[in-house]
Scaffold this motif. Structure first.
Motif, PDB file in Angstrom:
ATOM      1  N   PRO A 262       0.772  -1.245   0.000  1.00  0.00           N
ATOM      2  CA  PRO A 262       0.000   0.000   0.000  1.00  0.00           C
ATOM      3  C   PRO A 262       0.802   1.294   0.000  1.00  0.00           C
ATOM      4  N   PHE A 263       2.063   1.252   0.371  1.00  0.00           N
ATOM      5  CA  PHE A 263       2.801   2.498   0.588  1.00  0.00           C
ATOM      6  C   PHE A 263       3.107   3.206  -0.731  1.00  0.00           C
ATOM      7  N   ILE A 264       2.848   4.531  -0.770  1.00  0.00           N
ATOM      8  CA  ILE A 264       3.061   5.324  -1.976  1.00  0.00           C
ATOM      9  C   ILE A 264       4.055   6.455  -1.755  1.00  0.00           C
ATOM     10  N   ASN A 265       3.931   7.190  -0.651  1.00  0.00           N
ATOM     11  CA  ASN A 265       4.616   8.474  -0.566  1.00  0.00           C
ATOM     12  C   ASN A 265       4.831   8.863   0.889  1.00  0.00           C
ATOM     13  N   GLY A 266       5.989   9.506   1.177  1.00  0.00           N
ATOM     14  CA  GLY A 266       6.269   9.988   2.519  1.00  0.00           C
ATOM     15  C   GLY A 266       7.227   9.063   3.244  1.00  0.00           C
ATOM     16  N   TYR A 267       6.992   8.875   4.542  1.00  0.00           N
ATOM     17  CA  TYR A 267       7.812   7.952   5.316  1.00  0.00           C
ATOM     18  C   TYR A 267       6.932   6.972   6.072  1.00  0.00           C
ATOM     19  N   SER A 268       7.287   5.716   6.012  1.00  0.00           N
ATOM     20  CA  SER A 268       6.707   4.698   6.883  1.00  0.00           C
ATOM     21  C   SER A 268       7.699   3.546   6.969  1.00  0.00           C
ATOM     22  N   SER A 269       7.819   2.966   8.147  1.00  0.00           N
ATOM     23  CA  SER A 269       8.712   1.816   8.299  1.00  0.00           C
ATOM     24  C   SER A 269       8.118   0.596   7.596  1.00  0.00           C
ATOM     25  N   LYS A 270       8.966  -0.331   7.246  1.00  0.00           N
ATOM     26  CA  LYS A 270       8.503  -1.560   6.609  1.00  0.00           C
ATOM     27  C   LYS A 270       7.547  -2.317   7.522  1.00  0.00           C
ATOM     28  N   THR A 271       7.818  -2.275   8.820  1.00  0.00           N
ATOM     29  CA  THR A 271       6.933  -2.950   9.774  1.00  0.00           C
ATOM     30  C   THR A 271       5.536  -2.363   9.724  1.00  0.00           C
ATOM     31  N   ASN A 272       5.453  -1.052   9.732  1.00  0.00           N
ATOM     32  CA  ASN A 272       4.141  -0.407   9.688  1.00  0.00           C
ATOM     33  C   ASN A 272       3.431  -0.636   8.368  1.00  0.00           C
ATOM     34  N   ILE A 273       4.184  -0.616   7.282  1.00  0.00           N
ATOM     35  CA  ILE A 273       3.580  -0.879   5.973  1.00  0.00           C
ATOM     36  C   ILE A 273       2.941  -2.261   5.971  1.00  0.00           C
ATOM     37  N   GLY A 274       3.657  -3.218   6.549  1.00  0.00           N
ATOM     38  CA  GLY A 274       3.122  -4.577   6.612  1.00  0.00           C
ATOM     39  C   GLY A 274       1.854  -4.673   7.434  1.00  0.00           C
ATOM     40  N   LYS A 275       1.753  -3.874   8.481  1.00  0.00           N
ATOM     41  CA  LYS A 275       0.566  -3.924   9.337  1.00  0.00           C
ATOM     42  C   LYS A 275      -0.630  -3.217   8.705  1.00  0.00           C
ATOM     43  N   VAL A 276      -0.353  -2.181   7.897  1.00  0.00           N
ATOM     44  CA  VAL A 276      -1.436  -1.502   7.200  1.00  0.00           C
ATOM     45  C   VAL A 276      -1.935  -2.347   6.029  1.00  0.00           C
ATOM     46  N   ALA A 277      -1.044  -3.094   5.392  1.00  0.00           N
ATOM     47  CA  ALA A 277      -1.393  -3.884   4.213  1.00  0.00           C
ATOM     48  C   ALA A 277      -2.596  -4.778   4.483  1.00  0.00           C
ATOM     49  N   ASN A 278      -3.547  -4.746   3.558  1.00  0.00           N
ATOM     50  CA  ASN A 278      -4.751  -5.593   3.565  1.00  0.00           C
ATOM     51  C   ASN A 278      -5.739  -5.286   4.692  1.00  0.00           C
ATOM     52  N   SER A 279      -5.463  -4.253   5.496  1.00  0.00           N
ATOM     53  CA  SER A 279      -6.458  -3.849   6.490  1.00  0.00           C
ATOM     54  C   SER A 279      -7.565  -3.064   5.793  1.00  0.00           C
ATOM     55  N   ALA A 280      -8.685  -2.901   6.478  1.00  0.00           N
ATOM     56  CA  ALA A 280      -9.822  -2.178   5.894  1.00  0.00           C
ATOM     57  C   ALA A 280      -9.637  -0.684   6.093  1.00  0.00           C
TER      58      ALA A 280
END
Length: 884
Positions: free
Chosen positions: A819-837
């Protein structure tokens, strides 16, 4: 009688002597090196009747004082640049020598040549342009008082140095960038000021009530609005900025009471990757003047720490994108007349004096270093043009023929930023997207304002984790407008220099049968509500269809509006007149049809075309609610729809009659103050047919209080700052059991140990500070009516993670697997956001609850998701007849 007059005269003489002594003492404190001040020019104390620093000056008195200076001094001139929502006048004060002022337009034109790399640089004899911007945060109150003293000194001082400043510079003063917030804060502090002053931090004077004075009328942080230009104050101010492009621009702020004083240079890690280093380096040159000024009065300070300096959303960074050496100054705040601090008693007067010292050091340094400043700005625009020529994406094309008003809104924003935009010469297709001549536009990278073009169109993936604010700000993603990046130049037509007013109309004339409105245009929701205000019955189509017209078939997508002639309370003539008015006001084309038989798809009498109820909206307000989110909803409903939302304080919900509303909006915030009875009252209201819309942690609250049967992710334990824990929320340590039977009883918890110096980096990486993520949007869902692209960009800066709904039709938008497109986010957080509603719309009794995991109205400019919020307001109650 004579004795009374004599006594009165003596009292008056004594009073005037005391006033002179007081004024002398003030001047000695604020202007210790002044040798000659013109007695004809009244000091702020003489004009206002109290010493600066002993009271908070109301904004109209600030304006009055500058107008008085302009009457008395030929150095001072006041210009009105607009009005705020609360009708306070925005002014710019110009201070320079009479000779410069008489030649001001020529000075301006010469200065604007800096933008064009082909034109010669400014002569070293030209005056340097200095802009001092005070008080963008209304409750950072010292700086507006400073503006009075700065204006006074420049008008009254007869010192040789001051005359040199006036001869060699044009100084602009914006005394309060946020007049509405300024007065909200000033009135608070004045109302609760004690005599003598109370320094105890817990005293009410120092504890502003919600929403406090930081923000403007709609609770928007104007220091985050320079790129977005949502608010009227920002738009007024930007017109003036682009007339001048100052060489130096300072943004005066306040920080925590226990701090000292901050000025740039900023930390290297917080600098923009696209702004040339020589812009930042020149802040080091000017810093020596600020350091000396504060050293001279014994004030402590710090540099190279804390503050972001990379995004054009800020008043201290936006000017850098135009070659200005701009900076943030931060003074520890007394938040009142006197407050205890770790550095000793902090007085309002002391905070004023520090900002005054750096106001003068800014002018002093700008005049002394003006040759270098001229070169920096000239080199900047050469650099920007070269970077644009080297940019892999040579052209950006944007525009949607089905969404003319959003296209025009974006075009208007680019023009406000003085970005070069051209008409599209011919129809073209890129990345599977078709752009039509006359309804799409071209932005070349090769232009002097390329760095701002880059910020608006490109993805900026940042590596550093230590940012305290939004890291993803590209407006093309925020608008959700169709666009493409091209690695080659394309034919472009004429340059666009102004918007052409739209001409919405009723096509086909008066109908005896029905009228149709395609809902894909951003202004369609505005037209819908304006019709409802005129008591017009409007229906919406849950399925698409094609209507027969004299010119052929016309397609109407999901959500298209149907206005029947029969069944209205208005006559056919009155209905037609109402439609003409709304079409003109909203720039929406309305089609007249004479038959309900569709060429394709459902007919106009289908049960899939449902009447839209007129929304009666209540908005949670007050202590506990995130004020910015509440303000954004208020702003959107007021300014986009002209809808009079009712703002209900949380403490008033227990006695509010919710039955008069059909829609309730809960922005993010803390709703723990609501007791069981109030929660039960809201549950009952929803079950009886109400629509509840929640954002961020209000969504978590609704789930936790079982208003809906949805689920939060077990990693939902973000903190209020947007942090995802590195360990389970159920335990602070991990158990590590050694292999082998009985030894398990001796297992000890494994505790992570890290060096203290790594704390900032490690903990910072846990936050998501407004990064842009991508979700898949169900465009057949009524919450997505009018949207034609399943790709949805969301600004994620909040704590909530939702699991997709067990109801397979209820997850309106779901974050993608990457899901990550732009800005800053850690890989861990990206993984937790992925596929959430991202968005769930679910039934509760006879009502509906729409859960936004994030803030869809983010800062008023995230239009791609704010239109989903508006759809929830209009259409959520119609979902209950669907499959569950």
């Amino acid at each position: 009688m004579m004795k009374i007059i004599y006594k009165s005269s003596k009292i008056l003489i004594v009073f005037l002597m005391l006033l002179v002594q007081h004024t002398f003492a003030q001047n000695n404190y604020y202007f210790p090196k002044a040798t000659a001040l013109d007695a004809k020019v009244p000091s702020p104390e003489q004009y206002l009747g109290y010493p600066i620093g002993s009271y908070f000056t109301r904004y109209e008195r600030v304006v009055d004082y500058f107008r008085e200076l302009a009457k008395i001094s030929d150095r001072v001139h006041v210009e009105s640049i607009g009005k705020t929502y609360e009708q306070r006048e925005q002014i710019i004060v110009t201070i320079t020598s009479p000779a410069n002022y008489n030649n001001l337009e020529q000075i301006r034109q010469d200065h604007l040549n800096q933008v064009d790399p082909s034109k010669p640089a400014l002569s070293s004899n030209a005056p340097v342009i200095v802009h001092l911007g005070y008080g963008v945060h209304g409750n950072e109150t010292s700086s507006t008082e400073v503006s009075l003293l700065t204006g006074y000194y420049l008008a009254a001082s007869q010192d040789a140095e001051t005359k040199k400043w006036l001869d060699e510079s044009v100084i602009f003063i914006d005394p309060a960038l946020n007049p509405d917030g300024r007065d909200r804060a000033a009135n608070w502090h004045n109302a609760y000021h004690s005599f003598p002053a109370v320094g105890d931090p817990i005293d009410k004077e120092h504890q502003e009530a919600w929403p406090n004075g930081r923000t403007n009328h709609y609770f928007t942080d104007l220091n985050r609005d320079w790129l977005n230009l949502v608010q009227i104050e920002s738009r007024n101010r930007l017109v003036f900025f682009h007339k001048w492009y100052p060489n130096v621009q300072i943004d005066f702020h306040e920080q925590g009471t226990n701090a000292t004083y901050y000025f740039e240079p900023s930390p290297k890690r917080h600098e923009s990757p696209v702004i040339p280093q020589f812009i930042y380096d020149f802040n080091v040159v000017l810093a020596k003047y600020h350091a000396k000024a504060l050293d001279d009065i014994g004030s402590f300070y710090f540099t190279k720490e804390n503050y972001d300096n990379l995004s054009p959303i800020y008043g201290s960074t936006y000017p850098k994108f135009f070659g200005s050496v701009a900076a943030t100054f931060e003074q520890a705040s007394s938040r009142g007349i006197l407050q205890e601090s770790s550095n000793g008693p902090l007085t309002f007067a002391f905070t004023i004096r520090n900002h005054l010292a750096t106001s003068f050091s800014t002018i002093r340094g700008s005049v002394a270093e003006k040759a270098g400043l001229f070169k920096v700005q000239k080199d900047f625009f050469k650099y920007a043009l070269e970077q644009g020529q080297k940019n892999p994406a040579k052209t950006f094309v944007f525009g949607d023929s089905k969404d003319v008003n959003l296209t025009q809104k974006f075009l208007g924003l680019l023009l406000q930023h003085h970005i070069n935009v051209y008409e599209l010469a011919d129809n073209t297709t890129h990345d599977g997207k078709t752009f039509e001549k006359g309804k799409a536009y071209v932005v070349p990278s090769a232009q002097p304002n390329f760095l701002l073009v880059h910020s608006i169109f490109e993805e900026n993936v940042l590596k550093d984790s230590i940012f305290y604010d939004n890291t993803g700000w590209s407006i093309i993603h925020a608008y959700g407008l169709k666009y493409a990046k091209l690695n080659a130049t394309i034919a472009k037509g004429n340059q666009v220099t102004a918007l052409i007013p739209g001409k919405g109309a009723v096509e086909g004339g008066k109908s005896p049968y029905a009228y149709l409105i395609n809902y894909s245009d951003y202004n369609a929701s505005k037209a819908l509500y304006q019709l409802q205000l005129k008591n017009v019955l409007v229906k919406t189509a849950f399925k698409g269809f094609s209507a027969n017209t004299p010119s052929g078939k016309r397609a109407f997508g999901n959500g298209s509006l149907v206005v029947p002639v029969v069944g209205q309370t208005l006559s056919a003539d009155s209905l037609y007149s109402a439609l003409q008015t709304v079409a003109a006001e909203t720039n929406i084309n309305i089609l007249s049809v004479t038959s309900g038989f569709s060429a394709e798809g459902i007919d106009l009498g289908s049960s899939n075309i449902k009447a839209v109820r007129k929304p009666e909206v209540a908005l949670a307000f007050g202590q506990g609610v995130t004020s910015s989110e509440a303000g954004q909803v208020w702003f959107l409903l007021n300014q986009q729809l002209n809808l009079p939302v009712t703002k209900i304080d949380l403490a008033s919900f227990s006695r509010a009659s919710l039955g008069r509303y059909n829609t309730l909006v809960l922005p993010g915030g803390n709703y723990s103050a609501w007791d069981k009875e109030t929660v039960g009252k809201i549950k009952a209201w929803v079950n009886e047919g109400g629509t509840l819309i929640t954002f961020q942690n209000a969504t978590a609250w609704a789930v936790q209080n079982e208003i809906v049967k949805e689920r939060l992710s077990e990693t939902e334990a973000f903190t209020r700052r947007g942090e995802i824990p590195l360990v389970s929320s159920q335990a602070a340590v991990k158990e590590k059991a050694p292999a082998g039977g009985a030894k398990d009883a001796l297992a000890k918890p494994e505790v992570e140990r890290l060096d203290y110096a790594r704390q900032e980096d490690v903990e910072g990486s846990r936050r998501i500070n407004g990064a842009i993520f991508q979700a898949d949007l169900d465009i057949s869902h009524p919450i997505a009516f009018g949207i034609t692209d399943r790709k949805l960009f969301i600004n994620k800066n909040g704590p909530t993670l939702l699991l997709p709904s067990a109801n397979k039709y209820a997850t309106v938008a779901q974050y993608t697997s990457k899901p990550f497109i732009n800005g800053y986010s850690s890989k861990t957080n990206i993984g937790k956001v992925a596929n959430s509603a991202a968005i769930i719309a679910t039934a509760s009794g006879s009502g509906e609850v729409v859960l936004f995991a994030d803030d869809p109205t983010y800062r008023g400019y995230w239009l791609g998701t704010s239109r989903l919020f508006l759809n929830a307001v209009f259409f959520a109650n119609l979902l209950n007849g669907g499959y569950r």
